[in-house]
Design a protein around this motif. Structure first.
Motif, mmCIF file in Angstrom:
data_model
loop_
_atom_site.group_PDB
_atom_site.id
_atom_site.type_symbol
_atom_site.label_atom_id
_atom_site.label_comp_id
_atom_site.label_asym_id
_atom_site.label_seq_id
_atom_site.Cartn_x
_atom_site.Cartn_y
_atom_site.Cartn_z
ATOM 1 N N ARG A 12 0.438 -0.812 0.072
ATOM 2 C CA ARG A 12 -0.333 0.148 0.177
ATOM 3 C C ARG A 12 0.786 1.491 0.052
ATOM 4 O O ARG A 12 0.391 2.332 -0.557
ATOM 5 N N ALA A 13 2.222 1.202 0.378
ATOM 6 C CA ALA A 13 2.606 2.121 0.732
ATOM 7 C C ALA A 13 3.801 2.922 -0.574
ATOM 8 O O ALA A 13 2.936 4.023 -0.837
ATOM 9 N N ARG A 16 0.649 4.021 -2.894
ATOM 10 C CA ARG A 16 0.207 5.558 -2.809
ATOM 11 C C ARG A 16 0.855 5.875 -2.969
ATOM 12 O O ARG A 16 0.606 7.631 -4.098
ATOM 13 N N VAL A 19 0.789 6.313 -7.197
ATOM 14 C CA VAL A 19 -0.689 7.050 -7.949
ATOM 15 C C VAL A 19 -0.211 8.761 -7.393
ATOM 16 O O VAL A 19 -0.580 9.697 -8.290
ATOM 17 N N VAL A 20 -0.205 9.631 -6.190
ATOM 18 C CA VAL A 20 0.071 10.323 -5.889
ATOM 19 C C VAL A 20 1.500 11.409 -7.198
ATOM 20 O O VAL A 20 1.228 11.993 -8.111
ATOM 21 N N LEU A 152 2.160 6.996 6.759
ATOM 22 C CA LEU A 152 1.528 8.059 6.499
ATOM 23 C C LEU A 152 2.501 9.046 6.238
ATOM 24 O O LEU A 152 3.333 9.689 5.150
ATOM 25 N N SER A 155 5.614 7.574 4.001
ATOM 26 C CA SER A 155 4.706 7.526 2.358
ATOM 27 C C SER A 155 5.121 9.034 2.212
ATOM 28 O O SER A 155 5.703 8.878 0.619
ATOM 29 N N ARG A 156 4.610 10.299 2.710
ATOM 30 C CA ARG A 156 4.956 11.366 2.050
ATOM 31 C C ARG A 156 6.855 11.684 2.531
ATOM 32 O O ARG A 156 7.179 12.390 0.794
#
Length: 524
Positions: A12-13, A16, A19-20, A152, A155-156
Motif C-alpha cells: 500500500r505504501a 500510494r 498514484v500521487v 503516512l 509515504s510522504r
C-alpha cells in the motif's frame, strides 16, 4: 500474521507513492498533449526528428529499414510507437499519450524503488531495514512501519524523493512529447534495481541481461548499466549485519573468495552478450558508427569535460539532500579525514584539468553552461563549475559513507560508469546528465537509515521539495516563453546552425500550418 500485515502495508505504501506521483505528472502532461501544444525544444525534436521516424517506420512495417533514419538513437522506442500508429491510431495526440507511458512506467518503478527504503525487493521477514544508532552500529527494524501515522509520514517522505524527477525539464518534456529519453531511463532504472537486490540469482542474470539488451535497443549509449550488474556479481549476496562504514573491512571482503567472485562476474558477462551483439549489429549497419550515417558528422569524438560537469550537476542538486548524508560529512571530518582529503583532491583535479567554460563548438552548452558563461573563467576554468565539481566530489564521498556496504559500491559504480559514457559523447548537455543525477539521489536517499523522529523526517523533506519547486518553475518558464515550432525551420532552440539531415522533406505549400507534422521520409 505480522509478515502478511507488513507486506500489505509495504504494498500500500509504494502504490500510494506511485498514484500521487502519477497524478502530479499526468495532470499537466495530458493537458499539454490535449491542447496540441507544440512549442519549445521538446516539440521541435518531436516534429523534426522522432515523429518523422515513427511515421516512416509505421509505413514500412513489417519490413523496416534501420540503416538510416532521423534519430541519433537505436530504434526501439520508435518501433514501439510505430506499432501503435499502425494498429491503434496515427493521430499525434495518441502517439504522444503512448509515448508518455514510458514516463508512467519510470515513475511507477521509481516509486517501487523508494517505496520501502532500500528494502523494496523482499519480504520484511527476510530483509530488514536499518536504523542508525548513536554509536554508529545499526539495529534491524521491520521494513514496513507499524502504525498508520508512521506509514503516512513515511509515504510522504518517499513521494518527496520523486518530486524533483517529475519537475525536471528533460524528464517532463520526454513525458509530453515523443522523445526516447524516458524510455531509456526506465530501462536504466530497471537494471539498477535488479543490481541493488541483496542477492545474486537468476533474476540478476536473466532479468538483468534481458533488460540490458532491451535498453541498448532503445538507446545505444546505455550499455554502461552493465557496470552495476558486474559490481553486483562481484559483491554477491548481502550478508547482514552491516555495521556501518569501515573501508578496510570493505576491501578485505572485496578481495576474499576471488574464484567465486570471478565465476559470478563471468556469468554476468555472458548474460550481457545479447546487449553487446545488438550494439555491434548497429555499429556494422551504420558503417562502423554508433549513430545512423546522417548523424555521423554531428557526433564525432568525446568530451573530456564530462567528469567535471557531472560532478558539478551532482553537487548542485545533492546540496538539497543534506540531511540524508549529514552524518557522512560528520564522520569524514571526525574519523575519515583521508576520504575527505581524497575527495577534495579528485574533485579539484577533475575540475582543473579541463576547460569548464561554455563553448558551443566543444559541445558545452545549455543548462549550467549558460549560467557559467556570465561568470568569470580564468584560464577557461569557470568559477561556478569548478567549485560545484569539488562540492560534488565531496558529497559523493559523504553518500558513500552513509550508504550500506553493498549499496555504496553499486551506487558508485553507477555514477562512474555513467560519467565514462558521457566522456565518449560530444554533446555535454545538462538534459543528458540531470535525470541520472536525480534518479541517483532519489535511490540513495531511500536507502540510508530512516529518520528516528517525525521532526527529522520533516526536516529531510524540505530540501527535495525546494529543489522540485525550483525545477518546476524553470520548466514552467521554459514552456511559457517557448516559441511555436515550425517544422520547416531546422535550427533548434539554443542551436546556431541547422543539422545536415539528408532526406528531410520540406512542405511544398508555404502556407501550410507550421503545427502540421512534416512529411515522413520515403524509403522507397
Amino acid at each position: 500474521m505480522n509478515t502478511l500485515a507488513d507486506n500489505h502495508q509495504h504494498r500500500r505504501a509504494w502504490l500510494r507513492i506511485a498514484v500521487v506521483a502519477l497524478v502530479i505528472f499526468l495532470v499537466p502532461a495530458i493537458g499539454l498533449i490535449a491542447s496540441g501544444f507544440v512549442k519549445g525544444r521538446g516539440a521541435f525534436d518531436q516534429l523534426n526528428y522522432h515523429e518523422q521516424v515513427v511515421r516512416s517506420f509505421a509505413e514500412q512495417l513489417p519490413r523496416l529499414d534501420l540503416s538510416n533514419y532521423l534519430s541519433a538513437t537505436t530504434p526501439g522506442y520508435h518501433i514501439m510507437l510505430a506499432v501503435v500508429a499502425r494498429v491503434v491510431s496515427d493521430a499525434r495526440w495518441v502517439l504522444q499519450l503512448a509515448g508518455s507511458l514510458f514516463t508512467v512506467g519510470l515513475l511507477v518503478v521509481l516509486a517501487r524503488g523508494v517505496g520501502c527504503g532500500g528494502r523494496w525487493h523482499g519480504s520484511p521477514s527476510r530483509e530488514r531495514g536499518w536504523h542508525g544508532l548513536p554509536n554508529g552500529e545499526r539495529q534491524p527494524v521491520a521494513c514496513a512501519q507499524g502504525s498508520v501515522g508512521k506509514t503516512l509520514t513515511y509515504s510522504r517522505g518517499s513521494v518527496v524523493l520523486l518530486l524533483p524527477v517529475i519537475a525536471s525539464m528533460p524528464v517532463f518534456y520526454s513525458g509530453v512529447w515523443m522523445l526516447p529519453d524516458n524510455a531509456g531511463w526506465l530501462g536504466v532504472l530497471a537494471v539498477w534495481l535488479i543490481a541493488l537486490r541483496p542477492r545474486f540469482d537468476a533474476i540478476t542474470l536473466i532479468g538483468g541481461g534481458l533488460m540490458l539488451a532491451a535498453l541498448v535497443f532503445v538507446r545505444q549509449i546505455h550499455l554502461w548499466p552493465l557496470a552495476m550488474l558486474l559490481t553486483a556479481a562481484w559483491l554477491g549476496a548481502r550478508t547482514p549485519p552491516d555495521t556501518g562504514f569501515d573501508f578496510s573491512q570493505d576491501l578485505r571482503e572485496l578481495f576474499s573468495q576471488i574464484p567465486n567472485r570471478l565465476v559470478r562476474t563471468g556469468l554476468v558477462v555472458l548474460a550481457a552478450l545479447p546487449a553487446v551483439a545488438i550494439l555491434l549489429y548497429f555499429w556494422t549497419l551504420w558503417d562502423k558508427n554508433l549513430t545512423p550515417p546522417m548523424f555521423a558528422d554531428r557526433h564525432i569524438g568525446g568530451n573530456t569535460s564530462a567528469p567535471a560537469f557531472v560532478l558539478a550537476v551532482f553537487g548542485m542538486y545533492a546540496a538539497f539532500f543534506l540531511p540524508y548524508y549529514l552524518d557522512g560529512l560528520h564522520k569524514m571530518w571526525v574519523r575519515h579525514t583521508w576520504l575527505l582529503g581524497l575527495a577534495l583532491i579528485v574533485g579539484l583535479a577533475l575540475a582543473l584539468a579541463v576547460p569548464t567554460t561554455r563553448n558551443y563548438n566543444a559541445g558545452r552548452y545549455s543548462g549550467l553552461w549558460e549560467v557559467a558563461e556570465h561568470l568569470p573563467a580564468p584560464m577557461d576554468r569557470s568559477v561556478l563549475v569548478v567549485p560545484l565539481a569539488v562540492l560534488g566530489s565531496v558529497l559523493v564521498a559523504a553518500w558513500f559513507v552513509v550508504l550500506g556496504q553493498r549499496d555504496r559500491w553499486i551506487m558508485l559504480a553507477a555514477l562512474v560508469a555513467f560519467t565514462a559514457a558521457q566522456c565518449v559523447s560530444f554533446k555535454l548537455w545538462q538534459r543528458y546528465t540531470e535525470p541520472m543525477v536525480l534518479l541517483w539521489l532519489a535511490l540513495a536517499a531511500a536507502r540510508v537509515a530512516p529518520a528516528r523522529t517525525a521532526a527529522g523526517a520533516s526536516w529531510r523533506m524540505l530540501g527535495p521539495i525546494a529543489l522540485a519547486v525550483g525545477l518546476a518553475l524553470m520548466t514552467t518558464v521554459s514552456l511559457v516563453g517557448a516559441r511555436a515550432v515550425e517544422p520547416r525551420n531546422l535550427i533548434a532552440p539554443g542551436e546556431t546552425e541547422a543539422p545536415i539531415l539528408p532526406g528531410m522533406k520540406v512542405p511544398r505549400n508555404q502556407d501550410r500550418d507550421p503545427h502540421d507534422v512534416p512529411a515522413p521520409i520515403s524509403r522507397s
